[in-house]
Scaffold this motif. Structure first.
Motif, PDB file in Angstrom:
ATOM      1  N   UNK A 106       0.792  -1.226   0.000  1.00 17.49           N
ATOM      2  CA  UNK A 106       0.000   0.000   0.000  1.00 17.49           C
ATOM      3  C   UNK A 106       0.833   1.289   0.000  1.00 17.49           C
ATOM      4  N   UNK A 107       2.148   1.162  -0.008  1.00 16.38           N
ATOM      5  CA  UNK A 107       3.002   2.348   0.014  1.00 16.38           C
ATOM      6  C   UNK A 107       4.070   2.258  -1.062  1.00 16.38           C
ATOM      7  N   UNK A 108       4.551   3.400  -1.559  1.00 17.98           N
ATOM      8  CA  UNK A 108       5.609   3.393  -2.583  1.00 17.98           C
ATOM      9  C   UNK A 108       6.855   2.646  -2.109  1.00 17.98           C
ATOM     10  N   UNK A 109       7.593   2.109  -3.042  1.00 16.81           N
ATOM     11  CA  UNK A 109       8.731   1.256  -2.713  1.00 16.81           C
ATOM     12  C   UNK A 109       9.866   2.004  -2.026  1.00 16.81           C
ATOM     13  N   UNK A 110       9.893   3.356  -2.146  1.00 15.23           N
ATOM     14  CA  UNK A 110      10.976   4.087  -1.504  1.00 15.23           C
ATOM     15  C   UNK A 110      10.629   4.500  -0.071  1.00 15.23           C
ATOM     16  N   UNK A 111       9.425   4.191   0.401  1.00 17.27           N
ATOM     17  CA  UNK A 111       9.055   4.487   1.784  1.00 17.27           C
ATOM     18  C   UNK A 111       9.657   3.431   2.709  1.00 17.27           C
ATOM     19  N   UNK A 112      10.022   3.843   3.914  1.00 19.45           N
ATOM     20  CA  UNK A 112      10.412   2.902   4.951  1.00 19.45           C
ATOM     21  C   UNK A 112       9.194   2.577   5.807  1.00 19.45           C
ATOM     22  N   UNK A 113       9.042   1.311   6.164  1.00 21.66           N
ATOM     23  CA  UNK A 113       7.963   0.870   7.052  1.00 21.66           C
ATOM     24  C   UNK A 113       8.568   0.523   8.405  1.00 21.66           C
ATOM     25  N   UNK A 114       7.989   1.090   9.458  1.00 24.24           N
ATOM     26  CA  UNK A 114       8.502   0.858  10.808  1.00 24.24           C
ATOM     27  C   UNK A 114       7.400   0.289  11.696  1.00 24.24           C
ATOM     28  N   UNK A 132       9.683  -4.967   1.632  1.00 27.55           N
ATOM     29  CA  UNK A 132       9.759  -6.306   2.192  1.00 27.55           C
ATOM     30  C   UNK A 132      11.119  -6.735   2.681  1.00 27.55           C
ATOM     31  N   UNK A 133      12.133  -5.886   2.514  1.00 24.18           N
ATOM     32  CA  UNK A 133      13.488  -6.229   2.936  1.00 24.18           C
ATOM     33  C   UNK A 133      13.868  -5.446   4.197  1.00 24.18           C
ATOM     34  N   UNK A 134      14.588  -6.119   5.088  1.00 24.63           N
ATOM     35  CA  UNK A 134      15.023  -5.489   6.326  1.00 24.63           C
ATOM     36  C   UNK A 134      16.087  -4.437   6.040  1.00 24.63           C
ATOM     37  N   UNK A 135      15.876  -3.222   6.558  1.00 30.31           N
ATOM     38  CA  UNK A 135      16.845  -2.157   6.363  1.00 30.31           C
ATOM     39  C   UNK A 135      17.558  -1.771   7.663  1.00 30.31           C
ATOM     40  N   UNK A 136      16.917  -1.957   8.789  1.00 30.97           N
ATOM     41  CA  UNK A 136      17.581  -1.732  10.080  1.00 30.97           C
ATOM     42  C   UNK A 136      17.078  -2.766  11.058  1.00 30.97           C
ATOM     43  N   UNK A 137      18.018  -3.390  11.775  1.00 26.85           N
ATOM     44  CA  UNK A 137      17.699  -4.508  12.660  1.00 26.85           C
ATOM     45  C   UNK A 137      16.747  -4.110  13.784  1.00 26.85           C
TER      46      UNK A 137
END
Length: 225
Positions: A106-114, A132-137
């Protein structure tokens, strides 16, 4: 492939059944009652109403945490008990990863999801995902006006989950901070979706324990973008 998924990471008690990646049913209860009094009944009802028996299951998946210590123990112990008695493999999925999967489409691919889980007081368990990929542990973070400032300066970030209200009070005015109007809870539905997509880890039944996080972060360096 018939997969039963469980998520008891928070006060939501959630079970789902997928067949070859297609959702057959999902029961979720948002309640203050202990999951131990509800979970086995929900499992039996879901599997029976879908036209199967527990012996028909091919895999059992569980959200491994982080989250409520009590809730995680109940979910993992129930999943392990089923796997032992039915001789089925156990697959674990990170709770925050499954939460992020709910909003990724539901969000653009350049957004971060937290995704955030309330850890009491001003602390949350959170991680950052992108497409869908982890960017920060995963980390346990005490929220203040400077939280995530390095990321917010250069990224649009969606904060959600039952811990996000703490962020809204301190970060809600930042132009890059986004807070969905609908609360997002962990769900066994997306645990099963991730397993169907080949994600998750097959666990050793004897040694597998929930991911409580606070025991974990003391010996693990903090990952950066």
């Amino acid at each position: 492939m018939l997969v039963l998924s469980l998520d008891t990471s928070t006060r939501v008690c959630s079970v789902a059944l997928h067949q070859n990646g297609a959702l057959l049913g999902c029961y979720e209860l948002l309640t203050e009652k202990t999951h131990s009094s509800l979970l086995t009944t929900l499992i039996q009802d879901l599997v029976t109403h879908a036209g199967f028996s527990l012996g028909d299951l091919d895999q059992i998946a569980v959200a491994k945490g982080p989250g409520s210590y009590t809730g995680l123990r109940i979910g993992v112990s129930t999943a392990k008990g089923l796997c032992f008695s039915l001789d089925k493999p156990l697959v674990s999925v990170h709770t925050l990863e499954a939460m992020a999967a709910q909003l990724t489409p539901f969000y653009p691919s350049d957004y971060l999801l937290c995704p955030m889980i309330d850890a009491r007081r001003m602390e949350v368990y959170c991680a950052f995902y992108q497409s869908g990929e982890l960017r920060r542990e995963t980390a346990a973070v005490i929220i203040d006006e400077n939280s995530f400032s390095d990321l917010l300066d250069t990224n649009r970030i969606v904060f959600f989950g039952d811990g996000a209200a703490k962020c809204r009070e301190t970060l809600g005015k930042h132009p890059n901070a986004i807070f969905p109007s609908t609360e997002v809870h962990p769900s066994a539905r997306t645990v099963g979706q991730l397993v169907a997509a080949g994600k998750g880890a097959t666990e050793d039944l004897a040694s597998f324990e929930p991911f409580y996080l606070k025991e974990f972060i003391g010996t693990t360096p903090k990952n950066r973008l």
